[in-house]
Design a protein around this motif. Structure first.
Motif, PDB file in Angstrom:
ATOM      1  N   ALA A  62      17.111  30.066  11.908  1.00 53.05           N
ATOM      2  CA  ALA A  62      14.959  29.683  12.215  1.00 53.05           C
ATOM      3  C   ALA A  62      15.672  28.140  12.308  1.00 53.05           C
ATOM      4  CB  ALA A  62      14.202  30.050  11.664  1.00 53.05           C
ATOM      5  N   LEU A  63      14.864  27.664  13.442  1.00 52.66           N
ATOM      6  CA  LEU A  63      14.839  26.137  13.399  1.00 52.66           C
ATOM      7  C   LEU A  63      13.633  26.101  13.915  1.00 52.66           C
ATOM      8  CD1 LEU A  63      15.605  23.043  14.064  1.00 52.66           C
ATOM      9  CD2 LEU A  63      16.157  23.953  15.825  1.00 52.66           C
ATOM     10  N   GLN A  64      12.622  25.507  12.735  1.00 53.76           N
ATOM     11  CA  GLN A  64      11.277  25.182  12.829  1.00 53.76           C
ATOM     12  C   GLN A  64      10.615  24.003  13.761  1.00 53.76           C
ATOM     13  OE1 GLN A  64       8.213  25.193   9.709  1.00 53.76           O
ATOM     14  NE2 GLN A  64       7.980  27.299  10.807  1.00 53.76           N
ATOM     15  N   ILE A  65       9.905  23.381  14.006  1.00 46.14           N
ATOM     16  CA  ILE A  65       9.456  22.361  14.967  1.00 46.14           C
ATOM     17  C   ILE A  65       7.772  23.041  14.519  1.00 46.14           C
ATOM     18  CG2 ILE A  65       9.486  20.387  16.434  1.00 46.14           C
ATOM     19  CD1 ILE A  65      11.855  21.453  17.833  1.00 46.14           C
ATOM     20  N   GLY A  66       7.673  21.558  13.825  1.00 43.83           N
ATOM     21  CA  GLY A  66       5.608  21.839  14.152  1.00 43.83           C
ATOM     22  C   GLY A  66       5.477  20.024  13.788  1.00 43.83           C
ATOM     23  N   MET A  67       4.103  20.578  14.286  1.00 44.42           N
ATOM     24  CA  MET A  67       3.322  19.588  14.446  1.00 44.42           C
ATOM     25  C   MET A  67       1.487  20.108  14.179  1.00 44.42           C
ATOM     26  SD  MET A  67       3.500  18.150  18.466  1.00 44.42           S
ATOM     27  CE  MET A  67       2.539  16.688  17.969  1.00 44.42           C
ATOM     28  N   GLY A  68       0.708  18.578  12.652  1.00 40.63           N
ATOM     29  CA  GLY A  68      -0.623  18.955  12.377  1.00 40.63           C
ATOM     30  C   GLY A  68      -1.193  18.170  12.189  1.00 40.63           C
ATOM     31  N   ARG A  69      -2.032  18.013  11.540  1.00 41.36           N
ATOM     32  CA  ARG A  69      -2.894  17.247  11.252  1.00 41.36           C
ATOM     33  C   ARG A  69      -4.266  17.677  10.326  1.00 41.36           C
ATOM     34  NH1 ARG A  69      -7.076  13.568  15.609  1.00 41.36           N
ATOM     35  NH2 ARG A  69      -4.551  12.200  15.609  1.00 41.36           N
TER      36      ARG A  69
END
Length: 240
Positions: free
Chosen positions: A146-153
């Motif tokens: 898998a290729l994972q892309i994420g954003m968080g705060r």
């Protein structure tokens, strides 16, 4: 005599019919055939849910003394896929993660209270191939890439020596991971799956603002090859 013969024949036919019906109803689950579940044209969906909690009081952690600790983590993931050929699927996963910390500890003779909360959203396109372990294909091993892309705060608040520090951090992650696992069908279309991360390459970029004035940036690259059996991922899957 003829009447007796026909009566015996009718009884034998009735007994055979009942036996056949009983065989159909009470068939051995081990004889079920799951061959069609991983063939071209099939669809797939699964759900994962992970919960963890850590609580402690008056615990010595070598470099610090924990007075109280209340930490928690929640993660949910949904996968969907399509078999473009036999035993080979392409799909995508969406997951949401939330963490919180509430700790009071003493380190270097300084008493500190730490509170933090974070959340993240992740999208991961993937491919998965299966290898059946039996003729009925009740059990199969698979490998998912898998290729994972994420954003968080995240927001962290620290109080120590009468001073309060607040840090707001925005994070962007990108990575490639290999995840082998096992699929076990419990009935036609439904399966339990267990998998574990084996190899991963990840880039993590963070942008932080301290007390709403000081800005900092940090980028990390991590390549790991390890198996953590304490973090086995469990899922309930449906093939249709």
């Amino acid at each position: 005599m003829k009447k007796l013969f026909f009566s015996l024949l009718l009884c034998m036919f009735s007994i055979c019919s009942v036996a056949q019906d009983s065989t159909k109803v009470d068939s051995d689950p081990r004889d079920l055939d799951f061959n069609h579940n991983q063939l071209k044209g099939q669809w797939y969906t699964s759900l994962t849910l992970q919960l963890s909690s850590s609580n402690a009081e008056n615990e010595d952690q070598f470099i610090r003394q924990i007075h109280t600790q209340d930490n928690g983590e929640f993660e949910i993931g949904i996968q969907g896929g399509y078999f473009i050929k036999d035993f080979f699927m392409v799909g995508v996963e969406y997951s949401y993660n939330s963490k919180n910390k509430n700790e009071v500890y003493t380190a270097n003779d300084v008493r500190t209270q730490l509170k933090s909360i974070s959340h993240g959203h992740y999208i991961a396109p993937f491919i998965r191939n299966y290898i059946p372990l039996s003729a009925s294909r009740r059990f199969s091993i698979f490998n998912q890439t898998a290729l994972q892309i994420g954003m968080g705060r995240s927001l962290q608040k620290t109080e120590a020596n009468g001073e309060t520090t607040k840090v707001l951090t925005d994070r962007v992650t990108m990575g490639i991971g290999i995840q082998p696992g096992l699929a076990a069908f419990i009935k036609d279309g439904f399966a339990f799956e267990a998998s574990v991360g084996l190899l991963g390459l990840e880039m993590d970029h963070q942008k932080s603002i301290t007390n709403y004035t000081e800005e900092s940036k940090r980028t990390d690259f991590d390549l790991n090859f390890r198996v953590n059996l304490l973090q086995i991922r469990l899922a309930v899957a449906y093939y249709f």
